[in-house]
Design a protein around this motif. Structure first.
Motif, PDB file in Angstrom:
ATOM      1  N   VAL A  34     -33.327   1.712 -53.041  1.00  0.00           N
ATOM      2  CA  VAL A  34     -32.251   0.850 -52.537  1.00  0.00           C
ATOM      3  C   VAL A  34     -30.996   1.682 -52.294  1.00  0.00           C
ATOM      4  O   VAL A  34     -30.354   1.592 -51.247  1.00  0.00           O
ATOM      5  N   ILE A  35     -30.676   2.548 -53.270  1.00  0.00           N
ATOM      6  CA  ILE A  35     -29.461   3.359 -53.137  1.00  0.00           C
ATOM      7  C   ILE A  35     -29.594   4.326 -51.965  1.00  0.00           C
ATOM      8  O   ILE A  35     -28.701   4.426 -51.123  1.00  0.00           O
TER       9      ILE A  35
ATOM     10  N   ALA B 259     -11.051  10.072 -59.312  1.00  0.00           N
ATOM     11  CA  ALA B 259     -11.572  11.075 -60.253  1.00  0.00           C
ATOM     12  C   ALA B 259     -12.488  10.426 -61.285  1.00  0.00           C
ATOM     13  O   ALA B 259     -13.284  11.100 -61.923  1.00  0.00           O
ATOM     14  N   THR B 260     -12.368   9.137 -61.448  1.00  0.00           N
ATOM     15  CA  THR B 260     -13.142   8.482 -62.503  1.00  0.00           C
ATOM     16  C   THR B 260     -14.273   7.634 -61.914  1.00  0.00           C
ATOM     17  O   THR B 260     -15.298   8.162 -61.525  1.00  0.00           O
ATOM     18  N   ASP B 261     -14.085   6.321 -61.833  1.00  0.00           N
ATOM     19  CA  ASP B 261     -15.188   5.448 -61.450  1.00  0.00           C
ATOM     20  C   ASP B 261     -15.670   5.649 -60.011  1.00  0.00           C
ATOM     21  O   ASP B 261     -16.823   5.392 -59.698  1.00  0.00           O
ATOM     22  N   PHE B 262     -14.754   6.092 -59.127  1.00  0.00           N
ATOM     23  CA  PHE B 262     -15.154   6.229 -57.730  1.00  0.00           C
ATOM     24  C   PHE B 262     -15.429   7.675 -57.318  1.00  0.00           C
ATOM     25  O   PHE B 262     -15.382   8.009 -56.149  1.00  0.00           O
ATOM     26  N   ASN B 320     -23.015   2.213 -61.189  1.00  0.00           N
ATOM     27  CA  ASN B 320     -21.882   2.950 -60.619  1.00  0.00           C
ATOM     28  C   ASN B 320     -22.082   3.191 -59.127  1.00  0.00           C
ATOM     29  O   ASN B 320     -21.197   2.927 -58.321  1.00  0.00           O
ATOM     30  N   MET B 321     -23.262   3.696 -58.759  1.00  0.00           N
ATOM     31  CA  MET B 321     -23.492   3.988 -57.343  1.00  0.00           C
ATOM     32  C   MET B 321     -23.486   2.704 -56.530  1.00  0.00           C
ATOM     33  O   MET B 321     -22.926   2.654 -55.435  1.00  0.00           O
ATOM     34  N   GLY B 322     -24.103   1.658 -57.091  1.00  0.00           N
ATOM     35  CA  GLY B 322     -24.131   0.368 -56.393  1.00  0.00           C
ATOM     36  C   GLY B 322     -22.725  -0.153 -56.132  1.00  0.00           C
ATOM     37  O   GLY B 322     -22.442  -0.718 -55.075  1.00  0.00           O
ATOM     38  N   MET B 323     -21.834   0.091 -57.083  1.00  0.00           N
ATOM     39  CA  MET B 323     -20.437  -0.331 -56.927  1.00  0.00           C
ATOM     40  C   MET B 323     -19.761   0.449 -55.800  1.00  0.00           C
ATOM     41  O   MET B 323     -19.099  -0.125 -54.936  1.00  0.00           O
ATOM     42  N   VAL B 324     -19.990   1.765 -55.787  1.00  0.00           N
ATOM     43  CA  VAL B 324     -19.322   2.603 -54.788  1.00  0.00           C
ATOM     44  C   VAL B 324     -19.819   2.281 -53.384  1.00  0.00           C
ATOM     45  O   VAL B 324     -19.040   2.269 -52.432  1.00  0.00           O
ATOM     46  N   ILE B 325     -21.111   1.987 -53.258  1.00  0.00           N
ATOM     47  CA  ILE B 325     -21.616   1.723 -51.906  1.00  0.00           C
ATOM     48  C   ILE B 325     -21.581   0.236 -51.589  1.00  0.00           C
ATOM     49  O   ILE B 325     -22.182  -0.213 -50.619  1.00  0.00           O
ATOM     50  N   GLY B 326     -20.830  -0.525 -52.388  1.00  0.00           N
ATOM     51  CA  GLY B 326     -20.546  -1.908 -52.044  1.00  0.00           C
ATOM     52  C   GLY B 326     -21.709  -2.856 -52.246  1.00  0.00           C
ATOM     53  O   GLY B 326     -21.849  -3.823 -51.514  1.00  0.00           O
ATOM     54  N   VAL B 330     -17.197  -4.501 -58.631  1.00  0.00           N
ATOM     55  CA  VAL B 330     -16.427  -3.391 -59.181  1.00  0.00           C
ATOM     56  C   VAL B 330     -16.265  -3.607 -60.686  1.00  0.00           C
ATOM     57  O   VAL B 330     -15.496  -4.450 -61.126  1.00  0.00           O
ATOM     58  N   VAL B 331     -17.067  -2.865 -61.466  1.00  0.00           N
ATOM     59  CA  VAL B 331     -16.915  -2.899 -62.922  1.00  0.00           C
ATOM     60  C   VAL B 331     -16.630  -1.481 -63.372  1.00  0.00           C
ATOM     61  O   VAL B 331     -17.021  -0.532 -62.714  1.00  0.00           O
ATOM     62  N   GLY B 332     -15.946  -1.353 -64.465  1.00  0.00           N
ATOM     63  CA  GLY B 332     -15.533  -0.023 -64.909  1.00  0.00           C
ATOM     64  C   GLY B 332     -16.640   0.773 -65.550  1.00  0.00           C
ATOM     65  O   GLY B 332     -16.620   1.006 -66.740  1.00  0.00           O
ATOM     66  N   VAL B 333     -17.627   1.199 -64.770  1.00  0.00           N
ATOM     67  CA  VAL B 333     -18.705   2.024 -65.318  1.00  0.00           C
ATOM     68  C   VAL B 333     -18.628   3.402 -64.675  1.00  0.00           C
ATOM     69  O   VAL B 333     -18.694   3.529 -63.469  1.00  0.00           O
ATOM     70  N   PRO B 334     -18.447   4.443 -65.515  1.00  0.00           N
ATOM     71  CA  PRO B 334     -18.377   5.784 -64.938  1.00  0.00           C
ATOM     72  C   PRO B 334     -19.758   6.303 -64.547  1.00  0.00           C
ATOM     73  O   PRO B 334     -20.769   5.813 -65.058  1.00  0.00           O
ATOM     74  N   LEU B 335     -19.779   7.279 -63.644  1.00  0.00           N
ATOM     75  CA  LEU B 335     -21.041   7.911 -63.264  1.00  0.00           C
ATOM     76  C   LEU B 335     -21.383   8.946 -64.333  1.00  0.00           C
ATOM     77  O   LEU B 335     -20.617   9.881 -64.560  1.00  0.00           O
TER      78      LEU B 335
END
Lengths: 622, 368
Positions: A34-35, B259-262, B320-326, B330-335
Motif C-alpha cells: 500500500v505504501i 525534523a521529527t514526525d514529518f 508514520n509513513m501513512g500519515m506523511v503520504i496522507g 496526523v498522529v504524533g508517531v515518529p519514524l
C-alpha cells in the motif's frame, strides 16, 4: 466432556503460532505494498503535478506581530510608546558578495562597527533565508537615500515597524524598565508560536513583569509566494490581538518633584498610597536612558554605564540594601508595648552610653552627653539609642526578629517588579546557618537600632511605613493600577492584595508610637522639627542614619571632616496626614549625612505637593 | 536437520548480538543522520546530538540483549506495575502543554507512556506464557484488562495516538497466542460499533485530524496544510529525488515538523522513489528477521514477545509513513530510528535488544 485437566499441547501451539506468523507476514507485505503503491502514485504518476505545485503555488504562513500595549501613569502621561521606525534588513540568501554590498552601503548610511558586529553575530545564528536586521532607527534622509539606489542592493530592504519609546526616559527607567531583542536564553522560556513575529521582549521593570499582558497575541497571514519567496497574494488573514494598555499607580508630577528634590544626590525615594498599596513615586538616582537599550546599546555606552562609580543601572529603590538605622525604632517601640516589656510612661535614663552587665564595652548614644530621662514618646522624637539598647536587651533577638518580620523586613514585599531581594532580618537561626556562629548579646543591641546585620530596601521601608500608617493593615505594594483592553476600552483594576494584619494586644499602642513619630516633626525637640514647621497638615516620621563605618570608642568625628563618600546614609520614613494617611514614603540619600538634615525636607516637599494637589482637586470638584 | 547444543555458538551469539538486526539498525540510523542533517537546515549540533542518542539507544539494546528472556519474563509484571504507578503520578502531577504527558523527576523529564510500549506486550506475553494456548475466554479477558487499564490512562492524557499503539502491542500478543478468528471477528465488530462512541469522546483537534484526512483541501490552512505540504514534498521528489540538501519544501519552511514526525517527507523529497525503496528494504530486513526470531523461539514467552514487538515496529513505520503520504490521520508517531528525538529511539532499540536476547539465549540450535 473430559474430566482430565487440560495439558499444554506444544505441537498444536507451535502450529497455530506459525500460522499467525505467516498471517502477519502477509499483512506486513500488504501494508508495504500500500505504501509503495501510494508513493509510486505520488512520485511517479503525479510527479509533474506536485513539481508544479512545489515550484509555483506556495502557501506560506507569515506571522504578524501584535502591537505591544502602552504604559501610562495614573495621571494619563504616556510612559511607554510605540513609534514608527525604519530599519534596514537583509535576506542573505541570493546575495552574491554580501561583504562588498555592506561596505558599499556604509558609504550611504551610517553603520557603526558595533552594529556591524551585531549583524555578523546574528548572521551566523540565523538561516540563510531568514531576515537579519543590519541597521535600526534609520533617519528619514537615510531612507530616502537608500530608496533611490535600491536597485543596487538586491536582498536589502527597508522595513517599517513600531519601536518602543520611553518619553520620560531616565525619569521612569527603574520603574518601567525597557524592552530589548529576545535573547537565546529567553527564547527557551517563551511560547515560540505566540512570539513567532515578535522581536522584542520586556527585559526589566514593568515591561518584564507584565510581559504577558503587554505582549498580545500573534496573528497570521496565509500568503501565496513564488519560487523566490515574493508574496503574490494574501489568502487569509487572522489579525493579531494587540496587548493591553497598562496604567501605573505612578503620579508623574510627584515623581518629578522627588527627582528634583534628590538633585545630584545618589539615593532612592519610594512613595506608596497606604490604603491601596499603589506606588506613587519610585525614584532611583542616578538613572539611565532606557531608549538606548531598545535596539541594542552600543558597547562603549554600556560599559560606561556599568563601570560608572555612581552605578546608574543599579535599582536602588528596589534592590538597594541599606541598614535601616533608627527608622526601625517605631517598630521596636511597638514590639516593646505589645510584648509588655515597656509601657508608654516607662523611663530609661540615658547617660550617653549603655553597657551590658559584665561587659566593659560602651554602646554609645548618638548624643554624646546623653538624653537624661527618656520615655517612649521622647525616645522616638529624639531617637535615643540607649532607650532602644535597653529595650532590645529586654526583648531579646528572637522576639525582635519575629516581630519585625510582621512589617515585611527580611522578606520581599511581593511588588510586581522583577528581581526584588528579601533584604536581611537577622535571627539566631540565620546566623548559625550562614555564619556558623552563635548569637552574641551585643549584636542584639546593635540590631535594636537598625545597625549590624539588618538590611532593607527603600521599597521595604516605605512598605513598613505604610503598615504603621494603616495601623497594622498590610497591603502588598504594586506599581500597576489598571489594565485596559485596547479594543473594548474596559479597564480591569489590578488586585489589591492584603496580607495578615499586624494584630497588637491593644490598638492604642499604634497611637502611642505614632504620637512619637508626630513629635519627630512637630515636637519642640524632634529630630526633624525643621521639616515640620508651618505644615498645613500633621505628619509622622522617623529619621535614620545608616553608619557606614565604626567610630572608635573614644573619638568624636564631625561629619564635615569625613570625605563625602564615607559619610553616613541619611534615611527618613514618613506618612501624612497622621489621621487619614494618603501617602507613605521612604527616602534614602546616600552619604547624605543625617536623616533630619537631608532626607526629611524631601518628604515635606512631596507631601506639600501631593496633599496640596489633592486638596485643590477636592475643592474644585466639591 | 541437526540439533546442536547452544554452547557451540559463534562469536556474535556469545556476545548476544544478532548480526542481521544490528546491520539493519546501522543502515537505518545512518540514513536517519543523513536526512536529519538536511532536515535540521544543516545544523551540526542537532546531528551530533542525535548520534549520541543513537549510541545511548544501542547501548541499551546490547545491554538488554545480555539478559536471559526468563529474567525478562519475571521482571515484566514489576515493570508494568512501575509504569502504571508513573502513569497515575502523571495523571496527578504531570506537566506538558495542556496535556498530562510528561513527568519530571529531578533533572529527568520523560513520558511514562513510553515505558508501556514495551511493558504491555511483555506483561501480556508473561501472563499467557504458562497458560494453555490458545487461551480460553476468561484468560483472554484478563489479558485484555492488562492492556486496557494503561491504555485508558494514556488516552486520558490525552494522547490517543500513543494509547492506540500501546494497546496494539498488547493485542498483538493475544493475537499470536492463537485466539480464534471468531473471537477476533467479534471484537472487530464490537470495535466498529463503539467507533461512534469514541468519536464523541474525542477532543476537537483529534476529530479535526480525522476529518482532514478524508478531505485535506477542506482545511488548507490548518491541519490540512501539513498533509498538503507533505504530499507536495513527497510528490515533487519524483523517482530520483531533488538531491540531498536540495529539498525546497523543508528548506523554505513549507513543511512543518520536518525534523521529527514529518522527516519521511524530507527523505522522499530529496531521495525520491528509489531512496524510499532502499529505506523500505532496510526496514523489511529488520522486520523479517524479527518474525524469523519469533518463529525460531523455543518457548511461548519468547514467541509472543518477539512476534508482537516486530508487528508493533511495523505498525510505527506504517502509521508514520501513512500519515506523511496522507493515508492516515496526523498522529504524533515518529519514524523509528530516523526521526529526531531520543525517547522513542531508546524504546525502539530496547525492543530490538529484547529480540536479540530471545534469539541468542536459545538452549539448543536447529540447523537445516
Amino acid at each position: 466432556m473430559s474430566l482430565l485437566p487440560e495439558l499444554k499441547e506444544p505441537e498444536r501451539e507451535s502450529r497455530l503460532f506459525l500460522s499467525r506468523i505467516w498471517f502477519s507476514v502477509a499483512a506486513m507485505f500488504l501494508g508495504m505494498l500500500v505504501i509503495v503503491g501510494r508513493l509510486a502514485e505520488l512520485q511517479i504518476v503525479n510527479h509533474e503535478h506536485y513539481t508544479t505545485l512545489s515550484q509555483e503555488n506556495r502557501l506560506k504562513v507569515v506571522p504578524i506581530p501584535p502591537t505591544r500595549g502602552l504604559i501610562y501613569s495614573r495621571d494619563g502621561v504616556l510612559l511607554a510608546d510605540n513609534r514608527p521606525s525604519f530599519s534596514l534588513e537583509v535576506v542573505p540568501e541570493g546575495i552574491k558578495n554580501l561583504e562588498d554590498r555592506v561596505a558599499a552601503l556604509r558609504k550611504l548610511v551610517r553603520i557603526d562597527d558595533d552594529e556591524l558586529d551585531r549583524f555578523h553575530d546574528e548572521l551566523k545564528q540565523k538561516r540563510r533565508f531568514d531576515t537579519v536586521p543590519l541597521k535600526t532607527g534609520l533617519t528619514e534622509e537615510e531612507v530616502a537615500i537608500f530608496s533611490e539606489r535600491r536597485h543596487l542592493f538586491p536582498g536589502f530592504s527597508i522595513v517599517g515597524h513600531l519601536s518602543r519609546y520611553y518619553p520620560l526616559g531616565e525619569q521612569t527607567a527603574h520603574l518601567v524598565g525597557y524592552v530589548g531583542r529576545i535573547s537565546e536564553e529567553e527564547l527557551k522560556s517563551i511560547d515560540p508560536g505566540n512570539y513567532a513575529a515578535t522581536t522584542h521582549i520586556g527585559k526589566d521593570g514593568v515591561e518584564k513583569s507584565w510581559e504577558g499582558v503587554l505582549h498580545g497575541e500573534v496573528g497570521y497571514q496565509h500568503v501565496e509566494v513564488n519560487a523566490q519567496g515574493r508574496v503574490l497574494r494574501v489568502v487569509e488573514r487572522k489579525p493579531p490581538v494587540q496587548g493591553s494598555d497598562i496604567y501605573l499607580s505612578l503620579d508623574t508630577t510627584l515623581q518629578k518633584i522627588a527627582i528634583e528634590a534628590l538633585g545630584e544626590e545618589k539615593g532612592a525615594i519610594v512613595a506608596i498610597e497606604p490604603g491601596s498599596g499603589g506606588v506613587l513615586a519610585f525614584v532611583s538616582n542616578p538613572s539611565y536612558d532606557p531608549n538606548e537599550f531598545v535596539n541594542g546599546i552600543s558597547r562603549a555606552l554600556y560599559s560606561s554605564l556599568r563601570d560608572s562609580p555612581s552605578r546608574p543601572l543599579y535599582n536602588r529603590a528596589l534592590q538597594g540594601q541599606y541598614p535601616p538605622g533608627s527608622t526601625i525604632k517605631p517598630m521596636m517601640a511597638l514590639a516593646g508595648l505589645d510584648y509588655g516589656t515597656r509601657t508608654p510612661s516607662d523611663h530609661v535614663f540615658c547617660p550617653g552610653w549603655f553597657a551590658l552587665p559584665g561587659d566593659e564595652h560602651h554602646y554609645r548614644c548618638w548624643l554624646k552627653w546623653g538624653h537624661g530621662t527618656v520615655d517612649l514618646t521622647r525616645s522616638i522624637a529624639e531617637s535615643c539609642d540607649v532607650y532602644y539598647y535597653s529595650l532590645a536587651k529586654d526583648l531579646g533577638i528572637d522576639r525582635m526578629s519575629s516581630f519585625l518580620a510582621k512589617f515585611g523586613l527580611g522578606r520581599a514585599t511581593g511588588v510586581d517588579l522583577p528581581g526584588e531581594p528579601n533584604g536581611l532580618l537577622p535571627s539566631r537561626e540565620w546566623k548559625r546557618r550562614t555564619r556558623k556562629l552563635p548569637w552574641f548579646p551585643g549584636e542584639t543591641l546593635i540590631n535594636g537600632i537598625g545597625q549590624g546585620f539588618m538590611l532593607a530596601s527603600p521599597l521595604q521601608l516605605a512598605h513598613a511605613a505604610a503598615i504603621i500608617a494603616n495601623r497594622g493593615m498590610v497591603v502588598v505594594p504594586h506599581v500597576v493600577g489598571q489594565i485596559e483592553d485596547p479594543l473594548t476600552h474596559t479597564a480591569t483594576q489590578a488586585g489589591v492584595y492584603e496580607r495578615e494584619k499586624v494584630q497588637l494586644r491593644s490598638p492604642q499602642f499604634w497611637n502611642d508610637v505614632i504620637n512619637g513619630m508626630v513629635e519627630v516633626v512637630h515636637g519642640k525637640t524632634g529630630t526633624a522639627r525643621k521639616s515640620g514647621e508651618g505644615a498645613a497638615y500633621r505628619f509622622a516620621g522617623k529619621t535614620g542614619t545608616a553608619q557606614l563605618f565604626g567610630i572608635a570608642q573614644d573619638k568624636t568625628v564631625k561629619n564635615e571632616d569625613v570625605q563625602k563618600a564615607l559619610r553616613d546614609h541619611a534615611l527618613f520614613i514618613s506618612f501624612a496626614p497622621v489621621d487619614d494617611p494618603q501617602i507613605a514614603v521612604a527616602i534614602i540619600v546616600e552619604n547624605g549625612g543625617s536623616g533630619s538634615g537631608t532626607a526629611a525636607p524631601i518628604a515635606r516637599k512631596l507631601f506639600d505637593h501631593y496633599l496640596g494637589a489633592k486638596a485643590a482637586n477636592g475643592n474644585s470638584s466639591g | 536437520m541437526a540439533i546442536r547444543p547452544a554452547e557451540e555458538r559463534d562469536l556474535f551469539s556469545r556476545l548476544h548480538i544478532d548480526a542481521p538486526l544490528v546491520g539493519g539498525v546501522l543502515v537505518l540510523c545512518s540514513l536517519g543522520l543523513v536526512v536529519l542533517y538536511s532536515a535540521s537546515d544543516e545544523t551540526r549540533e542537532v546531528v551530533i546530538n542525535q548520534a549520541l542518542r543513537m549510541l545511548l539507544g544501542m547501548g541499551c539494546m546490547i545491554a538488554v540483549a545480555q539478559l536471559n528472556p526468563s529474567r525478562l519474563a519475571r521482571w515484566a509484571p514489576m515493570f508494568y506495575l512501575a509504569g502504571m504507578a508513573l502513569l497515575v503520578a502523571c495523571f496527578l502531577f504531570g506537566t506538558g502543554r495542556g496535556a498530562h504527558r510528561w513527568l519530571t523527576i529531578g533533572p529527568v523529564r520523560f513520558q511514562p507512556s513510553e515505558i508501556m510500549k514495551i511493558a504491555v506486550p511483555l506483561t501480556v506475553a508473561w501472563f499467557l506464557s504458562d497458560k494453555i494456548l490458545p487461551p480460553r475466554l476468561p484468560i483472554t479477558l484478563v489479558a485484555l484488562g492488562i492492556i486496557l487499564v494503561p491504555g485508558a490512562f494514556i488516552a486520558e492524557q490525552p494522547d490517543l495516538g500513543t494509547a492506540i499503539l500501546v494497546m496494539a502491542a498488547g493485542v498483538y500478543a493475544i493475537f499470536f497466542s492463537g485466539v480464534s478468528w471468531k473471537l477476533i471477528g467479534a471484537a472487530g465488530a464490537l470495535g466498529v460499533c463503539a467507533a461512534p462512541l469514541v468519536w464523541f469522546t474525542m477532543h476537537d483537534y483529534q476529530r479535526q485530524r480525522i476529518i482532514t484526512l478524508f478531505d485535506p483541501t477542506q482545511d488548507p490552512l490548518g491541519t490540512g496544510y501539513h498533509i498538503i505540504q507533505a504530499m507536495i514534498a513527497v510528490g515533487s521528489g519524483g523517482a530520483y529525488g531533488k538531491g540531498w540538501l536540495n529539498g525546497t519544501q523543508s528548506h523554505l519552511e513549507f513543511l512543518p515538523e520536518h525534523a521529527t514526525d514529518f522527516i519521511f517527507a524530507v527523505y522522499c523529497e530529496e531521495f525520491g522513489f528509489v531512496g524510499v525503496l532502499i529505506m523500505l528494504a532496510a526496514y523489511s530486513l529488520v522486520l523479517a528477521r524479527g518474525l524469523q526470531i519469533a518463529a525460531m523461539a523455543q518457548d511461548s514467552f519468547g514467541r509472543l514477545v518477539a512476534a508482537s514487538l516486530t508487528l508493533t515496529l511495523f505498525t510505527y513505520i506504517f502509521v508514520n509513513m501513512g500519515m506523511v503520504i496522507g493515508q492516515l490521520p496526523v498522529v504524533g508517531v515518529p519514524l523509528p530510528m530516523v526521526s529526531y528525538g531520543g525517547t522513542s529511539l531508546v524504546t525502539i532499540l530496547t525492543g530490538l535488544g529484547i529480540l536479540m536476547s530471545i534469539q541468542t539465549h536459545r538452549r539448543f540450535i536447529v540447523e537445516s
